[in-house]
Design a protein around this motif. Structure first.
Motif, mmCIF file in Angstrom:
data_model
loop_
_atom_site.group_PDB
_atom_site.id
_atom_site.type_symbol
_atom_site.label_atom_id
_atom_site.label_comp_id
_atom_site.label_asym_id
_atom_site.label_seq_id
_atom_site.Cartn_x
_atom_site.Cartn_y
_atom_site.Cartn_z
ATOM 1 N N PRO A 204 6.825 5.754 1.391
ATOM 2 C CA PRO A 204 8.061 6.248 0.788
ATOM 3 C C PRO A 204 9.344 5.824 1.493
ATOM 4 C CG PRO A 204 6.953 7.999 1.984
ATOM 5 C CD PRO A 204 6.043 6.807 2.017
ATOM 6 N N CYS B 148 9.509 6.934 -5.781
ATOM 7 C CA CYS B 148 10.944 7.140 -5.606
ATOM 8 C C CYS B 148 11.602 5.791 -5.348
ATOM 9 C CB CYS B 148 11.225 8.128 -4.466
ATOM 10 S SG CYS B 148 10.733 7.554 -2.843
ATOM 11 N N ALA C 83 10.449 3.856 -2.255
ATOM 12 C CA ALA C 83 9.006 3.723 -2.038
ATOM 13 C C ALA C 83 8.513 2.324 -2.372
ATOM 14 C CB ALA C 83 8.251 4.756 -2.876
#
Length: 158
Positions: free
Chosen positions: A14, A144, A147
């Protein structure tokens, strides 16, 4: 490659520290003669991942993108193999024999006596060694914006 790192897998990282950590885990498992091919779009995290590999291998020097110099050698601080970090894109794009171009760089360490990590290496690094680890990096598949999904597999060419 030591059995401490799985020969195939996938992990979402991430953020940059997670990317470094995954690279470090791989770096601790790499041995003399290993070839790692990094495949992913511009900005995917290939150099960031290599920084983690370098930390795991305990090599000298700041790891930066090898785009303008084609290859950079990092010597071990603990008596292990050197890390040769290369940008295969420039070798493939040169219009000449890419392996001849790599050999002409006059690196201090022979490729088979080091660990080779090749950014943009698909198509070239496979020619260096029959066995190689292919790491594909996908920013689009992450959960996200920062990521990255790393998928890797150990390949054997007959």
């Amino acid at each position: 490659m030591l059995d401490t790192f799985p020969r195939a897998g996938q992990r979402e990282c991430p953020d940059l520290p997670a990317t470094h950590q995954l690279g470090e885990e791989l770096g601790r498992a790499l041995e003399t003669g290993d070839v790692v091919i990094l495949d992913g779009p511009l900005g995917a995290g290939k150099t960031t991942f290599t920084q983690g590999i370098a930390r795991g291998m305990q090599v000298k020097g700041r790891v930066t993108s090898p785009t303008f110099i084609i290859a950079r050698e990092h010597r071990s601080t603990v008596g292990g193999p050197a890390l040769i970090h290369m940008d295969a894109y420039r070798l493939l794009d040169s219009g000449t024999d890419p392996l001849g171009e790599l050999d002409a760089l006059d690196l201090d360490t022979e490729l088979d006596q080091a660990v080779v990590v090749a950014e943009w290496g698909a198509g070239l690094a496979e020619q260096l060694e029959q066995d190689y680890l292919l790491v594909r990096i996908d920013r689009e598949a992450g959960s996200c914006a920062d990521a990255r999904v790393f998928a890797w597999s150990f390949n054997h060419r007959n």
